[in-house]
Design a protein around this motif. Structure first.
Motif, mmCIF file in Angstrom:
data_model
loop_
_atom_site.group_PDB
_atom_site.id
_atom_site.type_symbol
_atom_site.label_atom_id
_atom_site.label_comp_id
_atom_site.label_asym_id
_atom_site.label_seq_id
_atom_site.Cartn_x
_atom_site.Cartn_y
_atom_site.Cartn_z
ATOM 1 N N ALA A 81 4.249 37.952 17.317
ATOM 2 C CA ALA A 81 4.681 36.610 17.196
ATOM 3 C C ALA A 81 6.277 37.128 17.874
ATOM 4 O O ALA A 81 5.826 36.095 19.313
ATOM 5 N N LEU A 82 6.741 37.490 17.228
ATOM 6 C CA LEU A 82 8.011 37.686 18.104
ATOM 7 C C LEU A 82 8.302 38.101 19.327
ATOM 8 O O LEU A 82 8.852 37.898 20.074
ATOM 9 N N ALA A 83 8.009 39.650 19.792
ATOM 10 C CA ALA A 83 7.690 40.114 20.411
ATOM 11 C C ALA A 83 6.959 39.545 21.782
ATOM 12 O O ALA A 83 7.987 39.057 22.709
ATOM 13 N N GLY A 84 5.938 37.607 21.520
ATOM 14 C CA GLY A 84 5.554 36.910 23.032
ATOM 15 C C GLY A 84 6.737 35.710 22.805
ATOM 16 O O GLY A 84 6.117 35.254 23.822
ATOM 17 N N THR A 85 7.456 35.855 21.900
ATOM 18 C CA THR A 85 8.545 34.205 22.220
ATOM 19 C C THR A 85 9.917 34.644 22.677
ATOM 20 O O THR A 85 9.871 34.133 23.048
ATOM 21 N N LEU A 86 10.268 35.735 21.614
ATOM 22 C CA LEU A 86 11.630 36.044 21.482
ATOM 23 C C LEU A 86 12.491 36.302 22.974
ATOM 24 O O LEU A 86 13.283 35.794 23.615
ATOM 25 N N PRO A 87 11.635 37.036 23.907
ATOM 26 C CA PRO A 87 11.853 37.244 25.352
ATOM 27 C C PRO A 87 12.385 35.253 26.081
ATOM 28 O O PRO A 87 13.483 35.977 26.788
ATOM 29 N N ALA A 88 11.396 35.106 26.048
ATOM 30 C CA ALA A 88 11.500 33.646 26.423
ATOM 31 C C ALA A 88 13.287 33.346 26.025
ATOM 32 O O ALA A 88 13.787 32.371 27.081
ATOM 33 N N GLU A 111 8.214 35.594 33.026
ATOM 34 C CA GLU A 111 7.640 36.841 32.576
ATOM 35 C C GLU A 111 7.871 37.772 31.388
ATOM 36 O O GLU A 111 9.226 38.174 31.925
ATOM 37 N N ILE A 112 7.369 38.774 31.302
ATOM 38 C CA ILE A 112 7.604 39.809 29.962
ATOM 39 C C ILE A 112 6.991 41.043 30.466
ATOM 40 O O ILE A 112 6.149 40.850 30.644
ATOM 41 N N GLU A 113 8.194 41.529 30.342
ATOM 42 C CA GLU A 113 7.875 42.769 31.965
ATOM 43 C C GLU A 113 7.913 44.059 29.873
ATOM 44 O O GLU A 113 8.234 43.789 28.715
ATOM 45 N N ARG A 169 10.115 43.017 27.330
ATOM 46 C CA ARG A 169 11.457 43.052 27.954
ATOM 47 C C ARG A 169 11.796 41.541 27.993
ATOM 48 O O ARG A 169 11.364 40.766 28.815
ATOM 49 N N ALA A 170 13.149 40.499 27.786
ATOM 50 C CA ALA A 170 13.795 39.494 28.116
ATOM 51 C C ALA A 170 14.061 39.817 29.633
ATOM 52 O O ALA A 170 14.333 41.249 30.077
#
Length: 222
Positions: free
Chosen positions: A49-56, A3-5, A24-25
């Motif tokens: 794309a980066l904002a949607g994947t890097l937090p994981a 879940e990304i805040e 936020r991760a």
């Protein structure tokens, strides 16, 4: 599923109001701060794309709307003004107390290269670095890239009119090519790649680079 805040933080700068869009991760180990180009905003496909994947992967992403964009202007100001705004935004990016990778696409990449070391970034992420104006290779901006003084990852489209991968000078930076990609990483049908595959190559390359041993403990060379 992670879940990304998300939240938006307004920042007053000497050049106007900016906005930081946080992704936020849950357990972040660093922040990747990304600003947009001179002709677009934070809705660019690679930034999203980066904002949607890097937090994981434990990386918080801050997408920065520069003051000129928040003000509704269509043309970016001079580099000196862009740099001044970025410097004023930086304390908000560093506030979580984590290592910060300075980055951006196109004009935003240039800002990160020019200011990253002085602001205390641990690395620079340059998406679609505009090595020169289209058709004007003699107007090179290689000095900005080579002078970053930090570990630098360049992600460049194979057909970017602002500089193809084989035009880049040798240096300490790492370069990842997106085959057939233009300045916005769009690819023609002959590339045999879907948009999701292209974006996957970009996000995977960035995540692997950030995970390089010792990357987040780098200190700038001043």
């Amino acid at each position: 599923m992670t879940e990304i805040e998300t939240d938006i933080e307004s920042v007053e700068t000497g050049t106007g109001e900016a906005r930081v869009h946080w992704h936020r991760a849950p357990k972040p180990r660093c922040v990747v701060a990304l600003s947009h180009g001179a002709g677009g905003g934070i809705g660019a496909r690679d930034l999203v794309a980066l904002a949607g994947t890097l937090p994981a992967a434990g990386v918080s992403v801050a997408l920065v709307e520069m003051p000129w964009r928040v003000a509704g202007k269509k043309v970016a100001p001079a580099p000196k003004t862009l740099d001044a705004g970025w410097r004023d935004i930086w304390p908000v990016l560093a506030k979580p107390g984590l290592p910060v990778v300075a980055g951006g696409r196109s004009a935003g990449a240039r800002v990160a290269c020019r200011t990253g070391a002085e602001l205390g970034a641990v690395a620079v992420l340059a998406l679609s670095f505009p090595l020169h104006p289209p058709g004007r290779p003699e107007k090179s901006r290689a000095d900005e890239l080579l002078g970053a003084g930090l570990p630098t990852l360049v992600v460049q489209g194979g057909n970017d009119p602002f500089g193809k991968p084989d035009e880049f000078p040798e240096g300490d930076h790492r370069l990842v090519e997106v085959p057939y990609g233009d300045h916005s990483f769009a690819v023609p049908k002959r590339a045999g790649l879907t948009e999701s595959e292209v974006l996957g190559r970009i996000t995977d390359a960035v995540a692997e680079w950030i995970a390089t041993p010792g990357m987040l403990s780098t200190r700038p060379v001043l």
